[in-house]
Design a protein around this motif. Structure first.
Motif, PDB file in Angstrom:
ATOM      1  N   LYS A 107      -6.263   0.439  -9.597  1.00 22.14           N
ATOM      2  CA  LYS A 107      -6.704   1.796  -9.515  1.00 22.14           C
ATOM      3  C   LYS A 107      -6.697   2.391  -7.883  1.00 22.14           C
ATOM      4  O   LYS A 107      -6.193   3.555  -7.926  1.00 22.14           O
ATOM      5  CB  LYS A 107      -8.225   2.026  -9.831  1.00 22.14           C
ATOM      6  CG  LYS A 107      -8.650   1.397 -11.180  1.00 22.14           C
ATOM      7  CD  LYS A 107     -10.068   1.594 -11.594  1.00 22.14           C
ATOM      8  CE  LYS A 107     -10.103   1.481 -13.090  1.00 22.14           C
ATOM      9  NZ  LYS A 107     -11.708   1.363 -13.320  1.00 22.14           N
ATOM     10  N   ALA A 113      -2.885   3.127  -7.689  1.00 19.71           N
ATOM     11  CA  ALA A 113      -2.550   4.541  -8.249  1.00 19.71           C
ATOM     12  C   ALA A 113      -3.099   5.512  -7.453  1.00 19.71           C
ATOM     13  O   ALA A 113      -2.199   6.824  -7.622  1.00 19.71           O
ATOM     14  CB  ALA A 113      -3.198   4.257  -9.812  1.00 19.71           C
ATOM     15  N   LEU A 114      -4.372   5.577  -7.081  1.00 19.68           N
ATOM     16  CA  LEU A 114      -4.738   6.880  -6.256  1.00 19.68           C
ATOM     17  C   LEU A 114      -3.886   6.982  -4.999  1.00 19.68           C
ATOM     18  O   LEU A 114      -3.722   8.339  -4.614  1.00 19.68           O
ATOM     19  CB  LEU A 114      -6.174   6.487  -5.857  1.00 19.68           C
ATOM     20  CG  LEU A 114      -7.136   6.637  -7.070  1.00 19.68           C
ATOM     21  CD1 LEU A 114      -8.544   6.063  -6.411  1.00 19.68           C
ATOM     22  CD2 LEU A 114      -7.241   8.018  -7.277  1.00 19.68           C
ATOM     23  N   GLU A 171      -0.543   6.159  -4.582  1.00 19.41           N
ATOM     24  CA  GLU A 171       0.608   7.173  -5.195  1.00 19.41           C
ATOM     25  C   GLU A 171       0.404   8.368  -5.300  1.00 19.41           C
ATOM     26  O   GLU A 171       1.195   9.187  -5.241  1.00 19.41           O
ATOM     27  CB  GLU A 171       1.018   5.998  -6.253  1.00 19.41           C
ATOM     28  CG  GLU A 171       1.772   4.707  -5.843  1.00 19.41           C
ATOM     29  CD  GLU A 171       1.944   3.871  -6.905  1.00 19.41           C
ATOM     30  OE1 GLU A 171       1.837   4.236  -8.084  1.00 19.41           O
ATOM     31  OE2 GLU A 171       2.656   2.854  -6.810  1.00 19.41           O
ATOM     32  N   GLN A 172      -0.709   8.606  -6.010  1.00 25.07           N
ATOM     33  CA  GLN A 172      -1.000  10.092  -6.647  1.00 25.07           C
ATOM     34  C   GLN A 172      -1.136  10.784  -5.419  1.00 25.07           C
ATOM     35  O   GLN A 172      -0.677  12.062  -5.435  1.00 25.07           O
ATOM     36  CB  GLN A 172      -2.488  10.055  -7.300  1.00 25.07           C
ATOM     37  CG  GLN A 172      -2.807  11.566  -8.033  1.00 25.07           C
ATOM     38  CD  GLN A 172      -3.845  11.386  -8.687  1.00 25.07           C
ATOM     39  OE1 GLN A 172      -4.518  10.291  -8.835  1.00 25.07           O
ATOM     40  NE2 GLN A 172      -4.349  12.343  -9.351  1.00 25.07           N
ATOM     41  N   CYS A 220       0.250  10.419  -2.471  1.00 22.80           N
ATOM     42  CA  CYS A 220       1.702  10.764  -1.820  1.00 22.80           C
ATOM     43  C   CYS A 220       2.493  11.737  -2.936  1.00 22.80           C
ATOM     44  O   CYS A 220       3.311  12.333  -2.163  1.00 22.80           O
ATOM     45  CB  CYS A 220       2.094   9.470  -1.936  1.00 22.80           C
ATOM     46  SG  CYS A 220       1.611   8.280  -0.340  1.00 22.80           S
ATOM     47  N   GLU A 221       2.339  11.512  -4.037  1.00 18.00           N
ATOM     48  CA  GLU A 221       3.213  12.593  -4.922  1.00 18.00           C
ATOM     49  C   GLU A 221       2.614  14.044  -4.996  1.00 18.00           C
ATOM     50  O   GLU A 221       3.137  15.046  -4.714  1.00 18.00           O
ATOM     51  CB  GLU A 221       3.168  12.226  -6.435  1.00 18.00           C
ATOM     52  CG  GLU A 221       3.759  11.225  -6.695  1.00 18.00           C
ATOM     53  CD  GLU A 221       3.639  10.675  -8.185  1.00 18.00           C
ATOM     54  OE1 GLU A 221       2.821  11.081  -8.975  1.00 18.00           O
ATOM     55  OE2 GLU A 221       3.988   9.331  -8.509  1.00 18.00           O
ATOM     56  N   ILE A 222       1.184  14.326  -4.850  1.00 20.18           N
ATOM     57  CA  ILE A 222       0.804  15.434  -4.661  1.00 20.18           C
ATOM     58  C   ILE A 222       1.049  16.083  -3.508  1.00 20.18           C
ATOM     59  O   ILE A 222       1.205  17.334  -3.258  1.00 20.18           O
ATOM     60  CB  ILE A 222      -0.858  15.401  -5.130  1.00 20.18           C
ATOM     61  CG1 ILE A 222      -1.080  15.144  -6.461  1.00 20.18           C
ATOM     62  CG2 ILE A 222      -1.375  16.744  -4.628  1.00 20.18           C
ATOM     63  CD1 ILE A 222      -2.508  14.799  -6.592  1.00 20.18           C
TER      64      ILE A 222
END
Length: 80
Positions: free
Chosen positions: A59, A62-63, A65-66, A68-70
């Motif tokens: 988790k 995943a947070l 990576e999220q 970095c994507e946002i």
């Protein structure tokens, strides 16, 4: 008696706060992670095991990576 988290998923991998900081490149401090959590930028959910605080590895990754994507322009080294 085993810990409740061990009974739910005995193969779960947990990270300490310093290990979470090492996932960033360059690594960030515990204080920086605390500020990111408090400001809501990185909403980590803690798991307490024997008076220690850990975070689920999957988790947490995943947070990150999220995050970095946002916001690719977000500078983790800038002071909050």
């Amino acid at each position: 008696m085993k810990n409740l988290n061990e009974l739910i998923n005995p193969n779960a991998v947990f990270l300490s706060i310093s290990e979470v900081g090492k996932l960033f490149s360059p690594p960030i401090s515990r204080q920086k992670l605390a500020r990111l959590k408090k400001s809501g930028i990185l909403p980590l959910k803690p798991v307490k095991i024997d008076k220690r605080v850990y975070y689920h590895k999957g988790k947490t990754i995943a947070l990150i990576e999220q995050l970095c994507e946002i916001n690719m322009n977000y500078d983790l080294n800038a002071s909050l």
